[in-house]
Design an enzyme around this catalytic site. Structure first.
Site, PDB file in Angstrom:
ATOM      1  N   ILE A   1      -6.020  -7.037  -6.533  1.00 35.60           N
ATOM      2  CA  ILE A   1      -5.479  -6.662  -4.663  1.00 35.60           C
ATOM      3  C   ILE A   1      -6.212  -6.109  -4.074  1.00 35.60           C
ATOM      4  O   ILE A   1      -7.012  -6.618  -2.701  1.00 35.60           O
ATOM      5  CB  ILE A   1      -3.817  -6.471  -4.550  1.00 35.60           C
ATOM      6  CG1 ILE A   1      -3.131  -7.353  -5.870  1.00 35.60           C
ATOM      7  CG2 ILE A   1      -3.621  -6.401  -3.408  1.00 35.60           C
ATOM      8  CD1 ILE A   1      -1.890  -7.421  -5.237  1.00 35.60           C
TER       9      ILE A   1
ATOM     10  N   ALA B   1       2.233  -1.962  -2.045  1.00 34.54           N
ATOM     11  CA  ALA B   1       1.469  -1.829  -3.168  1.00 34.54           C
ATOM     12  C   ALA B   1       3.212  -1.520  -3.713  1.00 34.54           C
ATOM     13  O   ALA B   1       4.351  -2.488  -4.481  1.00 34.54           O
ATOM     14  CB  ALA B   1       1.170  -0.852  -3.680  1.00 34.54           C
ATOM     15  N   ARG B   2       3.757  -0.727  -3.566  1.00 35.74           N
ATOM     16  CA  ARG B   2       5.321  -0.075  -4.173  1.00 35.74           C
ATOM     17  C   ARG B   2       5.597   1.498  -3.527  1.00 35.74           C
ATOM     18  O   ARG B   2       4.340   2.861  -2.703  1.00 35.74           O
ATOM     19  CB  ARG B   2       5.076   0.814  -5.492  1.00 35.74           C
ATOM     20  CG  ARG B   2       5.426  -0.706  -7.242  1.00 35.74           C
ATOM     21  CD  ARG B   2       6.604  -1.256  -6.276  1.00 35.74           C
ATOM     22  NE  ARG B   2       6.752  -3.179  -6.842  1.00 35.74           N
ATOM     23  CZ  ARG B   2       5.760  -3.970  -6.362  1.00 35.74           C
ATOM     24  NH1 ARG B   2       5.147  -3.710  -5.596  1.00 35.74           N
ATOM     25  NH2 ARG B   2       5.999  -4.891  -7.972  1.00 35.74           N
TER      26      ARG B   2
ATOM     27  N   GLU C   1      14.904  -0.036  -2.516  1.00 40.29           N
ATOM     28  CA  GLU C   1      14.658  -1.289  -2.051  1.00 40.29           C
ATOM     29  C   GLU C   1      16.151  -1.780  -2.075  1.00 40.29           C
ATOM     30  O   GLU C   1      16.694  -1.920  -3.533  1.00 40.29           O
ATOM     31  CB  GLU C   1      13.688  -2.111  -2.401  1.00 40.29           C
ATOM     32  CG  GLU C   1      12.471  -1.397  -1.807  1.00 40.29           C
ATOM     33  CD  GLU C   1      11.362  -2.193  -1.717  1.00 40.29           C
ATOM     34  OE1 GLU C   1      11.438  -3.196  -2.474  1.00 40.29           O
ATOM     35  OE2 GLU C   1       9.627  -2.410  -1.824  1.00 40.29           O
TER      36      GLU C   1
ATOM     37  N   HIS D   1       9.222  -5.632   1.912  1.00 42.01           N
ATOM     38  CA  HIS D   1       8.873  -6.472   0.642  1.00 42.01           C
ATOM     39  C   HIS D   1       8.595  -8.053   1.032  1.00 42.01           C
ATOM     40  O   HIS D   1       8.592  -8.502   0.004  1.00 42.01           O
ATOM     41  CB  HIS D   1       9.804  -6.187  -0.573  1.00 42.01           C
ATOM     42  CG  HIS D   1       8.954  -5.838  -1.842  1.00 42.01           C
ATOM     43  ND1 HIS D   1       8.712  -5.020  -2.662  1.00 42.01           N
ATOM     44  CD2 HIS D   1       7.638  -6.181  -2.228  1.00 42.01           C
ATOM     45  CE1 HIS D   1       8.390  -5.330  -3.733  1.00 42.01           C
ATOM     46  NE2 HIS D   1       7.393  -5.784  -3.307  1.00 42.01           N
TER      47      HIS D   1
END
Ligand code: MLT
Length: 314
Positions: A153, A231-232, A261, A279
């Site tokens: 990515i 990303a996270r 989340e 997200h």
């Protein structure tokens, strides 16, 4: 031979999985299937296709007595307790690459949104205002973009950025060379964060990256800089991010991912220099089609041909 019972949760396009019906008992659930509802199906499930909402943890996996295979229709498998899956002999795969372009484009979209203040301008317009002076932005052209994590990515982002003629810096301990002559590897995260006008995070969540973007690292960023995270969430310490933004130490941020989340009761929503999205990195029709096709192919291969594709180990 009895057909395997396959459940697709987290809302994916039903039509992609239709062809599995001749070989499997199939249930495709919308994004709103509650985890409780899913739990009632668990004891019968042989194969499970999920996105990020379903979280197969120990308790979940203990109830899934028949489960043999989980496919994460997407990239990150951090929502799955892979070590416990391994212990129980449950195989795990993802669909590598299938949604990467969408994730890279979303990072670009967040950069542009924060730079040009379009989200805030839209809110203001919808409130009936015409506040041109409040929304003077900045250009992306010729800026230094720092990419944290130069995997699939990160590299796609680098490629998509090309038209903006940026200077790209990247930090990735696992990548030495780059095919992009405008991208240069730096030696540390500190160097990346201190030199970039825009930092974009593209590393997986693992022990080495958990909480690594903290007060210390954020304090290295330039006063006018922007932080983007597609990303996270757990890579960034959200309390430290909140303080940094609240005190106006950086210009702004664009965040698509969060430590927990769905995002609930977060102080981040009180700030007026961060743009938040729920997200959405992999949420395009194109990406969902590609991940769905890949997941459908993989589940068929697994149950019909005993062929395990794209396994992710603990
Ligand atoms: C992924 O890991 O594939 C991305 O976070 C996108 C998604 O799950 O929707």
């Amino acid at each position: 031979m009895t057909k395997p019972f396959i459940v697709v949760s987290d809302g994916m396009d039903k039509s992609i999985f239709e062809e599995l019906k001749s070989n499997a008992d199939l249930e495709v659930h919308g994004p709103k299937i509650s985890q409780d509802e899913l739990k009632t199906l668990l004891p019968k499930i042989d194969g499970l296709i999920i996105r990020s909402a379903t979280k197969p943890n120990k308790e979940f996996l203990d109830q899934a007595k028949n489960l043999k295979y989980i496919i994460r229709a997407g990239e990150g498998t951090d929502n799955i307790d892979k070590a416990y899956c391994q212990e129980k002999g449950i195989k795990v795969s993802n669909t590598p690459g299938a949604n990467n372009n969408s994730a890279a484009e979303h990072a670009l979209a967040l950069m542009m949104t924060v730079l040009r203040k379009t989200a805030w301008a839209n809110t203001s317009m919808q409130a009936g205002k015409w506040d041109k002076a409040a929304f003077t932005g900045n250009e992306l052209w010729n800026k230094t973009v720092g990419i944290m994590g130069f995997g699939r990515i990160g590299q796609l982002l680098c490629k998509r950025l090309q038209g903006f003629e940026p200077n790209v810096l990247f930090f990735d301990p696992f990548v030495e060379k780059t095919e992009f002559d405008y991208a240069k590897k730096v030696d540390s995260l500190e160097e990346l964060f201190s030199k970039a006008d825009i930092v974009s995070i593209h590393t997986p969540l693992m022990d080495a990256t958990r909480g690594v973007v903290n007060k210390d690292l954020l304090s290295k960023m330039k006063a006018n800089s922007i932080l983007v995270n597609c990303a996270r969430g757990n890579i960034v310490n959200e309390d430290d991010l909140f303080e940094t933004l609240k005190e106006g130490k950086i210009k702004g941020a664009g965040f698509d991912v969060f430590a927990s989340e769905p995002l609930e009761n977060s102080k981040l929503t009180e700030l007026n220099n961060i743009v938040l999205t729920p997200h959405l990195g992999g949420s395009t029709d194109e990406a969902q089609f590609r991940v769905g096709e890949m997941a459908a192919h993989q589940i068929k291969e697994f149950f019909l041909n005993q062929n395990l594709l794209n396994e992710v180990k603990a």
